[in-house]
Write a protein that holds these residues in place. Structure first.
Motif, short mmCIF file in Angstrom:
data_model
loop_
_atom_site.label_atom_id
_atom_site.label_comp_id
_atom_site.label_asym_id
_atom_site.label_seq_id
_atom_site.Cartn_x
_atom_site.Cartn_y
_atom_site.Cartn_z
N ALA A 1 68.71 56.76 -1.38
CA ALA A 1 68.62 55.45 -0.73
C ALA A 1 67.33 55.33 0.07
O ALA A 1 66.68 54.28 0.08
N LEU A 2 66.94 56.42 0.73
CA LEU A 2 65.66 56.43 1.46
C LEU A 2 64.50 56.24 0.49
O LEU A 2 63.59 55.44 0.74
N MET A 3 64.54 56.96 -0.63
CA MET A 3 63.47 56.87 -1.62
C MET A 3 63.34 55.45 -2.17
O MET A 3 62.22 54.97 -2.40
N GLU A 4 64.46 54.77 -2.35
CA GLU A 4 64.43 53.37 -2.78
C GLU A 4 63.82 52.49 -1.69
O GLU A 4 62.98 51.63 -1.97
N ALA A 5 64.28 52.69 -0.46
CA ALA A 5 63.89 51.81 0.64
C ALA A 5 62.40 51.88 0.94
O ALA A 5 61.80 50.88 1.35
N VAL A 6 61.79 53.07 0.74
CA VAL A 6 60.39 53.25 1.14
C VAL A 6 59.44 53.27 -0.06
O VAL A 6 58.27 53.62 0.10
N GLY A 7 59.90 52.88 -1.23
CA GLY A 7 59.03 52.69 -2.38
C GLY A 7 58.74 53.91 -3.23
O GLY A 7 57.94 53.83 -4.16
N ILE A 8 59.38 55.04 -2.95
CA ILE A 8 59.14 56.24 -3.75
C ILE A 8 59.66 56.05 -5.16
O ILE A 8 59.08 56.56 -6.13
N VAL A 9 60.75 55.33 -5.31
CA VAL A 9 61.23 54.88 -6.61
C VAL A 9 61.39 53.36 -6.54
O VAL A 9 61.54 52.80 -5.45
N ASP A 10 61.32 52.72 -7.69
CA ASP A 10 61.50 51.27 -7.77
C ASP A 10 62.77 51.01 -8.56
O ASP A 10 62.78 51.14 -9.78
N THR A 11 63.84 50.66 -7.85
CA THR A 11 65.10 50.37 -8.53
C THR A 11 65.41 48.88 -8.54
O THR A 11 66.54 48.48 -8.77
N HIS A 12 64.39 48.06 -8.28
CA HIS A 12 64.59 46.62 -8.46
C HIS A 12 64.97 46.38 -9.92
O HIS A 12 64.40 47.00 -10.83
N LEU A 13 65.93 45.50 -10.14
CA LEU A 13 66.31 45.16 -11.51
C LEU A 13 65.11 44.57 -12.24
O LEU A 13 64.24 43.95 -11.63
#
Length: 195
Positions: free
Chosen positions: A169-181
Motif C-alpha cells: 500500500a505504501l509502494m502504491e501511495a508513493v509511486g513505486i508501483v502504478d496500480t491505477h486501472l
C-alpha cells in the motif's frame, strides 16, 4: 472498472463519490514521494490504516500531523511514555497503543538509516522492474515479491508494523508501483512508469 465522473474523468469506485477521496486520488495518490519526512509520514499513516479504511485515516490526517509534530522523525523519536499517554488520550487520532509505539520506533529506525543512505533510498531500492497493469479492481495485487522483501528489510532495520500488505500500500501511495486501472485518468501520470 472505473467510474466516469461528472467531470468526464475515470476513477476507481473508491475515489468516485467522496470529495476528500477524489481529491486525494487526483492529486496525491501514486505520485512520487522521495523525501525522508514525506515517506515517514506515509509509512506512519499506512501503519495506522492497517485494519481500517483509508478514508478514516485521511479524514484524521491533519490531526495526525499535529499529534506527531508534522511527522518530523527527530521530534517523534524523542517521544517518551508521557507522549504515548498524551496520544492515547487524543480522540482526534486512532488511539492504538501498538501503532503509536510502532510510529515512535519507526522514527528512531528512520534516524538510524541516515548513515546508510536514508529511508528514501532504502524504500525506493525495492522498485520492481515492472508495474502491474490492472484492468479491473480485482486485478490489483495486495502484495508483491518486492513488498515482502521491503517488509523483511525494514523489520531487520528495526521498523515495526510493516508487513508486506502495508508495504505494498505504501509502494502504491508513493509511486513505486502504478496500480491505477488502465482506463483511469491517472494511469501513467506519476512520471515513474510510462502508460
Amino acid at each position: 472498472m472505473t467510474v466516469l465522473g461528472d467531470d468526464g474523468l475515470r476513477r476507481p469506485p473508491w475515489a468516485a463519490n467522496d470529495d476528500l477521496m477524489r481529491t486525494y486520488y487526483d492529486t496525491e495518490w501514486g505520485m512520487p514521494v522521495r523525501d525522508e519526512r514525506g515517506l515517514f509520514e506515509r509509512l506512519s499513516l499506512e501503519v495506522f490504516q492497517s485494519g481500517l479504511s483509508w478514508a478514516t485515516i485521511l479524514r484524521k490526517r491533519r490531526s495526525f500531523r499535529d499529534a506527531f509534530a508534522d511527522f518530523d522523525p527527530d521530534t517523534v523519536a524523542a517521544y517518551d511514555h508521557r507522549d504515548v499517554a498524551r496520544l492515547m488520550a487524543d480522540a482526534r487520532i486512532v488511539r492504538n497503543h501498538r501503532k503509536i509505539e510502532a510510529t515512535i520506533q519507526n522514527a528512531r529506525a528512520t534516524i538510524a538509516l541516515r548513515d546508510d543512505g536514508g529511508l528514501a533510498d532504502l524504500i525506493w531500492s525495492f522498485q520492481p522492474a515492472e508495474t502491474p497493469r490492472p484492468r479491473t479492481y480485482d486485478e490489483v495485487p495486495t502484495t508483491s515479491p518486492e513488498s515482502h522483501a521491503l517488509a523483511k528489510e525494514l523489520k531487520r532495520r528495526g521498523f515495526a508494523h510493516v508487513g508486506p500488505t502495508t508495504m505494498f500500500a505504501l509502494m502504491e501511495a508513493v509511486g513505486i508501483v502504478d496500480t491505477h486501472l488502465l482506463d483511469s485518468h491517472r494511469r501513467g501520470t506519476s512520471g515513474v512508469w510510462p502508460d
